[in-house]
Design an enzyme around this catalytic site. Structure first.
Site, short mmCIF file in Angstrom:
data_model
loop_
_atom_site.label_atom_id
_atom_site.label_comp_id
_atom_site.label_asym_id
_atom_site.label_seq_id
_atom_site.Cartn_x
_atom_site.Cartn_y
_atom_site.Cartn_z
N ASP A 1 -4.35 1.57 11.11
CA ASP A 1 -5.76 1.33 11.39
C ASP A 1 -5.84 0.82 12.84
O ASP A 1 -5.91 1.61 13.78
CB ASP A 1 -6.24 0.32 10.34
CG ASP A 1 -7.71 -0.03 10.41
OD1 ASP A 1 -8.50 0.83 10.80
OD2 ASP A 1 -8.07 -1.17 10.08
N GLU B 1 4.69 3.62 6.34
CA GLU B 1 3.42 2.89 6.18
C GLU B 1 2.42 3.74 5.39
O GLU B 1 2.50 4.97 5.42
CB GLU B 1 2.81 2.61 7.56
CG GLU B 1 2.99 1.20 8.06
CD GLU B 1 2.04 0.18 7.42
OE1 GLU B 1 1.56 0.39 6.29
OE2 GLU B 1 1.80 -0.85 8.05
N ASP B 2 1.49 3.10 4.74
CA ASP B 2 0.40 3.82 4.07
C ASP B 2 -0.65 4.28 5.07
O ASP B 2 -1.09 5.42 5.06
CB ASP B 2 -0.24 2.94 2.98
CG ASP B 2 -0.65 1.56 3.48
OD1 ASP B 2 -0.33 1.19 4.63
OD2 ASP B 2 -1.30 0.83 2.71
N GLY C 1 0.78 -1.25 0.00
CA GLY C 1 0.00 0.00 0.00
C GLY C 1 0.81 1.28 0.00
O GLY C 1 0.34 2.31 -0.47
N PHE D 1 -13.23 2.85 5.23
CA PHE D 1 -12.28 2.14 4.36
C PHE D 1 -11.95 3.02 3.17
O PHE D 1 -12.84 3.48 2.45
CB PHE D 1 -12.87 0.80 3.90
CG PHE D 1 -11.81 -0.09 3.30
CD1 PHE D 1 -10.96 -0.82 4.11
CD2 PHE D 1 -11.64 -0.17 1.92
CE1 PHE D 1 -9.96 -1.62 3.57
CE2 PHE D 1 -10.65 -0.97 1.37
CZ PHE D 1 -9.81 -1.70 2.20
N ARG E 1 -5.48 1.15 -6.74
CA ARG E 1 -4.18 1.65 -6.27
C ARG E 1 -3.69 2.83 -7.11
O ARG E 1 -2.92 3.66 -6.63
CB ARG E 1 -3.11 0.54 -6.36
CG ARG E 1 -3.28 -0.59 -5.38
CD ARG E 1 -2.00 -1.42 -5.32
NE ARG E 1 -2.22 -2.74 -4.76
CZ ARG E 1 -2.20 -3.02 -3.46
NH1 ARG E 1 -1.99 -2.06 -2.59
NH2 ARG E 1 -2.40 -4.26 -3.02
P1 5GP Z 1 -3.53 -2.25 10.91
O1 5GP Z 1 -2.59 -3.36 11.18
O2 5GP Z 1 -3.10 -0.93 11.52
O3 5GP Z 1 -4.93 -2.60 11.30
O4 5GP Z 1 -3.63 -2.05 9.37
C1 5GP Z 1 -2.54 -1.74 8.61
C2 5GP Z 1 -2.72 -2.22 7.19
O5 5GP Z 1 -4.09 -2.53 6.88
C3 5GP Z 1 -2.34 -1.15 6.22
O6 5GP Z 1 -0.98 -1.22 5.90
C4 5GP Z 1 -3.25 -1.41 5.03
O7 5GP Z 1 -2.63 -2.34 4.17
C5 5GP Z 1 -4.47 -2.04 5.62
N1 5GP Z 1 -5.58 -1.06 5.80
C6 5GP Z 1 -6.04 -0.56 6.97
N2 5GP Z 1 -7.06 0.30 6.75
C7 5GP Z 1 -7.22 0.35 5.42
C8 5GP Z 1 -8.10 1.10 4.56
O8 5GP Z 1 -8.94 1.92 4.96
N3 5GP Z 1 -7.95 0.89 3.22
C9 5GP Z 1 -7.03 0.02 2.71
N4 5GP Z 1 -6.99 -0.10 1.39
N5 5GP Z 1 -6.19 -0.69 3.48
C10 5GP Z 1 -6.29 -0.51 4.82
#
Ligand code: 5GP
Length: 175
Positions: A101, A97-98, A42, A150, A163
């Protein structure tokens, strides 16, 4: 019903903020050598734009994690599906990181890198969803705080689509 896209951060806003982030990181690292780590997939576009705005000695590395599969909800289990090749010991690591969450991925990566004895770890994310937090992780620099929706675009996908969009959009009507 097919998903609907609603723009939340424009191309212009992204570029303005990423320029500021590049300046902040240049101030921090201008006399240092940095190992910049792109967390695939991402963050590939954000990473490419950001590193070109940081003026310092830099090596780039790429790692890949997965926790979402083909869904819009995290599985809660982080897997490193591709690791970096360089040694981290004694180096300034910049983790890019992108989106943060739940915080699970970043918290996992921070622990993984700390064990490798870097000189420092700086964590940067383009997007942060504070309301979705499940675990603590250290975040040094955030591009934009966003609500718990999302989002796709500018590197972020849904089922490997969207993307390529130059902006960030909320994806509505997901099943
Ligand atoms: P976490 O581990 O913090 O829950 O999530 C991190 C990863 O989840 C991010 O690097 C991303 O790949 C994915 N992610 C979390 N939220 C979103 C979102 O709103 N959209 C997308 N496309 N990916 C997300």
């Amino acid at each position: 019903m097919s998903p609907n896209l609603s723009k939340v951060i424009s191309e212009k806003e992204l570029h303005k903020r990423i320029k500021e982030m590049g300046e902040t990181l240049t101030d921090k690292f201008k006399n240092s050598s940095v190992l910049a780590v792109c967390v695939l997939k991402g963050s590939f576009i954000f990473f490419a734009d950001l590193i070109r705005l940081i003026e310092c000695d830099m090596n780039c590395e790429f790692l890949s994690t997965s926790s979402y599969g083909n869904n819009s909800h995290s599985s809660g289990e982080v897997k490193v599906t591709m690791d970096i090749n360089s040694s981290v010991q004694g180096r300034h690591v910049l983790l890019v990181e992108d989106i943060i969450d739940t915080g699970l991925t970043m918290s996992y990566l921070q622990k993984m890198f700390e064990i490798r004895k870097p000189k420092s770890i700086t964590t940067v994310t383009l997007l942060h969803k504070p309301e979705a937090k499940k675990v603590e992780c250290k975040i040094d620099l955030v591009g934009f705080k966003i609500p718990n929706d999302f989002v796709v675009g500018y590197g972020l996908d849904y089922q490997n689509q969207y993307r390529h969009l130059p902006y960030i959009a909320r994806l509505e009507n997901l099943n």
